[in-house]
Motif scaffolding. Sequence first.
Motif, short mmCIF file in Angstrom:
data_model
loop_
_atom_site.label_atom_id
_atom_site.label_comp_id
_atom_site.label_asym_id
_atom_site.label_seq_id
_atom_site.Cartn_x
_atom_site.Cartn_y
_atom_site.Cartn_z
N VAL A 262 0.85 -1.19 0.00
CA VAL A 262 0.00 0.00 0.00
C VAL A 262 0.89 1.24 0.00
O VAL A 262 1.66 1.47 0.93
CB VAL A 262 -0.93 0.02 1.23
N TRP A 263 0.76 2.02 -1.06
CA TRP A 263 1.44 3.31 -1.13
C TRP A 263 0.38 4.39 -0.92
O TRP A 263 -0.63 4.42 -1.63
CB TRP A 263 2.11 3.51 -2.49
N THR A 264 0.58 5.26 0.05
CA THR A 264 -0.35 6.35 0.29
C THR A 264 0.44 7.65 0.46
O THR A 264 1.66 7.63 0.64
CB THR A 264 -1.20 6.12 1.55
N ASP A 265 -0.28 8.76 0.45
CA ASP A 265 0.36 10.06 0.63
C ASP A 265 0.46 10.47 2.08
O ASP A 265 1.10 11.47 2.40
CB ASP A 265 -0.39 11.13 -0.16
N GLY A 266 -0.19 9.74 2.97
CA GLY A 266 -0.17 10.15 4.37
C GLY A 266 -0.48 8.99 5.30
O GLY A 266 -1.09 7.99 4.90
N PRO A 267 -0.07 9.11 6.57
CA PRO A 267 -0.28 8.02 7.53
C PRO A 267 -1.76 7.75 7.81
O PRO A 267 -2.12 6.62 8.11
CB PRO A 267 0.45 8.51 8.78
N GLU A 268 -2.60 8.77 7.71
CA GLU A 268 -4.01 8.55 8.00
C GLU A 268 -4.61 7.57 7.00
O GLU A 268 -5.38 6.68 7.37
CB GLU A 268 -4.78 9.87 7.95
N VAL A 282 0.53 -3.77 6.61
CA VAL A 282 0.86 -3.12 5.34
C VAL A 282 2.36 -2.81 5.37
O VAL A 282 2.94 -2.58 6.43
CB VAL A 282 0.06 -1.82 5.10
N PHE A 283 2.96 -2.86 4.21
CA PHE A 283 4.37 -2.48 4.13
C PHE A 283 4.53 -0.99 4.41
O PHE A 283 3.76 -0.17 3.94
CB PHE A 283 4.93 -2.79 2.74
N GLN A 284 5.54 -0.69 5.20
CA GLN A 284 5.91 0.71 5.43
C GLN A 284 7.28 0.91 4.77
O GLN A 284 8.30 0.46 5.27
CB GLN A 284 5.91 1.00 6.93
N PHE A 285 7.24 1.59 3.64
CA PHE A 285 8.42 1.67 2.78
C PHE A 285 9.33 2.84 3.12
O PHE A 285 10.37 3.00 2.48
CB PHE A 285 7.98 1.80 1.32
N ASP A 286 8.96 3.65 4.09
CA ASP A 286 9.71 4.88 4.32
C ASP A 286 11.15 4.62 4.75
O ASP A 286 12.04 5.41 4.44
CB ASP A 286 9.00 5.74 5.36
N LEU A 287 11.38 3.53 5.46
CA LEU A 287 12.76 3.22 5.84
C LEU A 287 13.58 2.86 4.61
O LEU A 287 14.75 3.21 4.50
CB LEU A 287 12.76 2.06 6.85
N GLN A 288 12.97 2.16 3.67
CA GLN A 288 13.63 1.82 2.42
C GLN A 288 13.92 3.06 1.59
O GLN A 288 14.94 3.14 0.89
CB GLN A 288 12.74 0.86 1.62
N VAL A 308 0.70 3.29 13.17
CA VAL A 308 0.27 1.91 13.37
C VAL A 308 -0.24 1.65 14.78
O VAL A 308 -1.22 0.92 14.97
CB VAL A 308 1.43 0.95 13.02
N THR A 309 0.39 2.22 15.78
CA THR A 309 0.05 1.88 17.17
C THR A 309 -1.43 2.04 17.49
O THR A 309 -2.02 1.15 18.11
CB THR A 309 0.92 2.71 18.13
N PRO A 310 -2.10 3.13 17.07
CA PRO A 310 -3.52 3.26 17.41
C PRO A 310 -4.41 2.18 16.78
O PRO A 310 -5.50 1.93 17.27
CB PRO A 310 -3.88 4.64 16.86
N THR A 311 -3.94 1.54 15.72
CA THR A 311 -4.75 0.50 15.06
C THR A 311 -4.67 -0.83 15.78
O THR A 311 -5.47 -1.73 15.51
CB THR A 311 -4.30 0.29 13.61
N ALA A 314 0.96 -4.08 14.14
CA ALA A 314 2.39 -3.88 14.36
C ALA A 314 3.02 -3.34 13.09
O ALA A 314 2.59 -3.68 11.99
CB ALA A 314 3.06 -5.21 14.76
N PRO A 315 4.03 -2.50 13.20
CA PRO A 315 4.69 -1.97 12.00
C PRO A 315 5.48 -3.04 11.27
O PRO A 315 5.80 -4.10 11.82
CB PRO A 315 5.61 -0.88 12.55
N THR A 316 5.75 -2.77 10.02
CA THR A 316 6.64 -3.62 9.23
C THR A 316 7.79 -2.75 8.73
O THR A 316 7.62 -1.56 8.49
CB THR A 316 5.91 -4.23 8.02
N TRP A 317 8.94 -3.38 8.56
CA TRP A 317 10.13 -2.63 8.17
C TRP A 317 10.83 -3.36 7.03
O TRP A 317 10.91 -4.59 7.02
CB TRP A 317 11.09 -2.49 9.35
N VAL A 318 11.36 -2.60 6.08
CA VAL A 318 12.02 -3.20 4.93
C VAL A 318 13.11 -2.25 4.45
O VAL A 318 12.95 -1.03 4.47
CB VAL A 318 10.99 -3.49 3.81
N LEU A 319 14.23 -2.82 4.05
CA LEU A 319 15.35 -2.03 3.51
C LEU A 319 15.54 -2.24 2.02
O LEU A 319 16.00 -1.34 1.32
CB LEU A 319 16.65 -2.40 4.24
N SER A 320 15.20 -3.42 1.51
CA SER A 320 15.35 -3.72 0.09
C SER A 320 14.21 -4.63 -0.35
O SER A 320 13.57 -5.29 0.48
CB SER A 320 16.69 -4.41 -0.21
#
Length: 523
Positions: A262-268, A282-288, A308-311, A314-320
């Motif tokens: 999921v690519w979105t323009d904002g966290p909401e 959902v993938f959180q690509f910002d770290l990548q 993510v916390t209010p939902t 748990a967050p997901t993290w990816v570098l590549s």
Amino acid sequence: MTRIPWWRNAVVYEIYVRSFADSDGNGEGDLRGIRSRLGHLRDLGVDALWLTPFYTSPLADGGYDVADHRDVDPRFGTLHDFDALLADAHAHGLRMIVDIVPNHSSDRHPWFEKALAAPPGSPERSRYIFRSDREGDRYGPEVPPNDWPSAFGGPAWTRVDDGDWYLHLYAPEQPDFNWRNPEVQREFEDILRFWLDRGVDGFRIDVAAGLFKDESFRDLGEGGRHILNGPMYGQPEVHDVYRRWRQILDEYDGDRMAIGEVWTDGPEDLALYLRPDELHQVFQFDLQLAPWSADAFRDVITAALETVTPTGAAPTWVLSSHDAVRHVTRYEQPEGGPGVGHARAKAALLLLLALPGSAYLYQGEELGLPEVTDLPDEARQDPIWKRTNGELPGRDGCRVPLPWSGTTAPYGFSPDGARPWLPMPDRWAPMTVEAQSSDPSSMLAFYRKALALRRRLLDDLPDDLEWLDSPDTGVAFRRGPLICVLNCGENPLRLPSGTPILTSAPLHGATLPGNAAAWLTTP
């Protein structure tokens, strides 16, 4: 005590099927090849593997153009091979996630072939998005219905012989489904059940926000591009689909899950997909996407946790990943010297694994593989390269097959020295799994050590973190007994009090050198 589902803190290893291991000598990875290398993943210490598409496909976009969602492409094996791989993965203690591609199909899909053979306005065409020429006196004949571009270059519309246009947000060989047609929705619910009945543990959903398009098909306007907040993505109807999918997943035992690309323009907007009755992750690509910068990393982590916390997820993290330049290469830019990419990659791993939530690794990063930037033009296959007439290199550079053993290509990837589908660099001999397994200072040894230590610590780590004071070039936080410190600068950084248990580079007394990270424990 509340039972924690397996995926919430899992380390998942992405396998790009075509490039992992070739068992039959055709130069392309396959399911039997993966099965033969499961010991590598077990020894690495991951919890699950994610397979990119292995379904019947002409491979116009590396398998993301699916012609049959319920079968294995003969180049990759058979359904029997899939069942055997899944059984062996489970026997090794590994879960298995498979890709599902609901936004589009291959133009060789039987439905699309029937659509092309049927007249405009027919039920067969209603499974896809067909439109007639744009109306209006100021438009000439053969003008696309709107100005939408393809993400791979060029327009997002292709005209067929009878004058209708079909939509493809990606390559022309990938026509978009019409998700307003209930038949499409039922078909994918059946596809989910097909693979769940075979025992898969979850799904990675490709282009998860793109299923529905705005019904007005309005233009993007001046400077229009493949934007995330326009009429092509994020339509509200998509959430009803994932509510139904969640109900299906919940019918099966074993914590079956779904993670969306999921690519979105904002966290909401991102948080909407994580409501308790929708997707699990959902993938959180910002770290990548982040540069090598302490400020950038802190901002990304803070924003991700706040989203993510209010939902309750748990967050997901990816570098590549298979869609991005490998981070060893990214971290060499712009000012890095020789070897800095590897140093930063080791440090980034400690940051990644110390964060709450799950981590997704991409095959080959455990070997420190760089992006292959010098592929010959004639070898490139990515539609991005083809659709932009070579202006953009595409993603082939991160998809070069893995080196397993030996000193010359194909480095054990294919039997009998068969030529791999993408050429492998001559300089990769020291980077094979075989070479690194016997080297305690190798990237592979470091990954194994870090993953094993994370697994031992996990039960004592809370789901949140506490930021610690650090210089502008540093990132420091505490999760229960674990302290993680990352030094993005060049000068040494003084460590907080604690006992070092793993470092990406040797410490200088109580200081952490530049481009390095450390884990410390406190009583």
